[in-house]
Enzyme design. Structure first.
Site, PDB file in Angstrom:
ATOM      1  N   ASP A  94      39.581  40.558  27.191  1.00 43.85           N
ATOM      2  CA  ASP A  94      38.632  39.938  28.112  1.00 43.85           C
ATOM      3  C   ASP A  94      37.547  40.958  28.483  1.00 43.85           C
ATOM      4  OD1 ASP A  94      37.314  38.560  30.090  1.00 43.85           O
ATOM      5  OD2 ASP A  94      38.954  38.626  31.540  1.00 43.85           O
ATOM      6  N   ASP A  96      34.327  41.108  30.598  1.00 45.39           N
ATOM      7  CA  ASP A  96      33.509  40.428  31.605  1.00 45.39           C
ATOM      8  C   ASP A  96      32.270  41.279  31.862  1.00 45.39           C
ATOM      9  OD1 ASP A  96      32.400  39.375  33.990  1.00 45.39           O
ATOM     10  OD2 ASP A  96      34.345  38.530  34.526  1.00 45.39           O
ATOM     11  N   ASP A 271      39.614  44.013  30.366  1.00 40.96           N
ATOM     12  CA  ASP A 271      40.544  43.819  31.477  1.00 40.96           C
ATOM     13  C   ASP A 271      41.977  43.954  30.944  1.00 40.96           C
ATOM     14  OD1 ASP A 271      42.146  42.952  33.553  1.00 40.96           O
ATOM     15  OD2 ASP A 271      40.784  41.353  34.158  1.00 40.96           O
TER      16      ASP A 271
END
Length: 321
Positions: A94, A96, A271
């Site tokens: 992930d 972001d 993450d």
């Protein structure tokens, strides 16, 4: 964009624009073994343990409820309604844009610049997943504020959290490669940038990206302001891969400090909690990221993908200024 979608806009999206048939095949196949979750109030998932045995049921639910956010598990279960009898899980990375530790835009939320940088990072991760780890069943999802890499190769689906953590460290270049080698009783030094393959090559690529994207506001625990200025002044040598000159100009001892700090910084590119969580629910591709009014969608060509052209729902263009 960056303005939350109203309930009326969500209803319009799910009744007029959203199409259940556009769910990626990797979601549709085996969807009855996944847990689905929803956020109806904009405060986080508050409706969990749901299952859908057909696309028609999911379609009716989405049109009727128009949730603030929709998720499905990365895990497959024999009993998804209890999150019990785990079978396997996708391997997830992930990225972001809002949480990237090195963003040149320094904006408060997400913007074209940091989303572009998130895309650059994701492209590098894909190259390593394919080239170094030989993985092939990789799906790129634009999440609304960044990207999810979802890996469904059977060789990784049953791996535990510890192995996933090791893959993550390799992928982002978070550990400094050893520089001391030996053969037949003789020891010699080789810096990571002298080794054009394997983990040293991955680390060199991530190190170069990080140094070239450092901004004056970034703080690194063991890097003094004077050394930081020296790094910024000399980093152009990395553009032409003149690593020896870069190392010489900032000093070998300082270089060691910098390498260690950049490794720690790189750990924040992805993450980690998401990657090691075998029972995570992840934003459902095709659903609306209502906080920023953008579509979460599968990306077919990461190089050509432009979220500001392809992931903007129709209602955004019809808003009054």
């Amino acid at each position: 964009m960056n303005e939350p979608a109203t309930l009326q806009e969500r209803r319009r999206y799910y009744r007029e624009e959203w199409n259940v048939k556009k769910l990626p095949d990797f979601i549709k196949e085996g969807m009855e073994q996944r847990e689905f979750g929803f956020d109806h109030l904009g405060k986080g998932p508050n409706d969990r343990y749901r299952i859908f045995r057909s696309l028609e049921y999911l379609k009716r639910f989405m049109r009727y409820k128009s949730p603030f956010a929709a998720y499905c598990s990365v895990a497959f279960y024999d009993k998804p309604f209890k999150r019990a009898d785990w079978i396997k899980s996708e391997l997830i990375f992930d990225v972001d844009a809002k949480d990237i530790p090195i963003r040149t835009c320094m904006c408060d939320n997400v913007c074209e610049v940091c989303l572009g940088e998130a895309k650059e990072i994701v492209s590098g991760l894909i190259d390593t997943l394919k080239g170094d780890l030989g993985l092939k069943d990789i799906h790129v999802i634009y999440s609304g504020r960044g990207y999810h890499l979802r890996v469904l190769d059977e060789t990784v689906m049953k791996m535990d959290s510890d192995i996933r953590a090791q893959i993550l460290k390799y992928l982002v270049g978070s550990e400094v490669p050893r520089s001391e080698y030996g053969t037949e009783g003789e020891k010699y030094q080789l810096e990571h940038f002298s080794i054009p393959f394997g983990y040293p090559k991955v680390f060199t690529q991530r190190f170069k990206y990080a140094v070239l994207h450092l901004t004056p506001n970034i703080e690194m625990e063991n890097i003094s302001p004077a050394l930081f200025k020296k790094v910024l002044k000399n980093r152009t040598y990395l553009l032409t891969d003149e690593w020896g000159l870069f190392r010489k100009n900032i000093g070998p001892i300082n270089y060691k400090k910098l390498v260690k700090e950049i490794g720690a910084l790189n750990m924040g590119l992805v993450d980690a909690k998401v990657s090691i969580d075998l029972k995570r629910i992840l934003r459902l591709p095709t659903s609306l990221h209502s906080k920023v009014s953008m579509k979460c969608m599968e990306v077919q060509n990461i190089e050509k993908f432009d979220p500001f052209k392809e992931a903007v729902p129709k209602f955004v263009y019809e808003r009054d200024d």
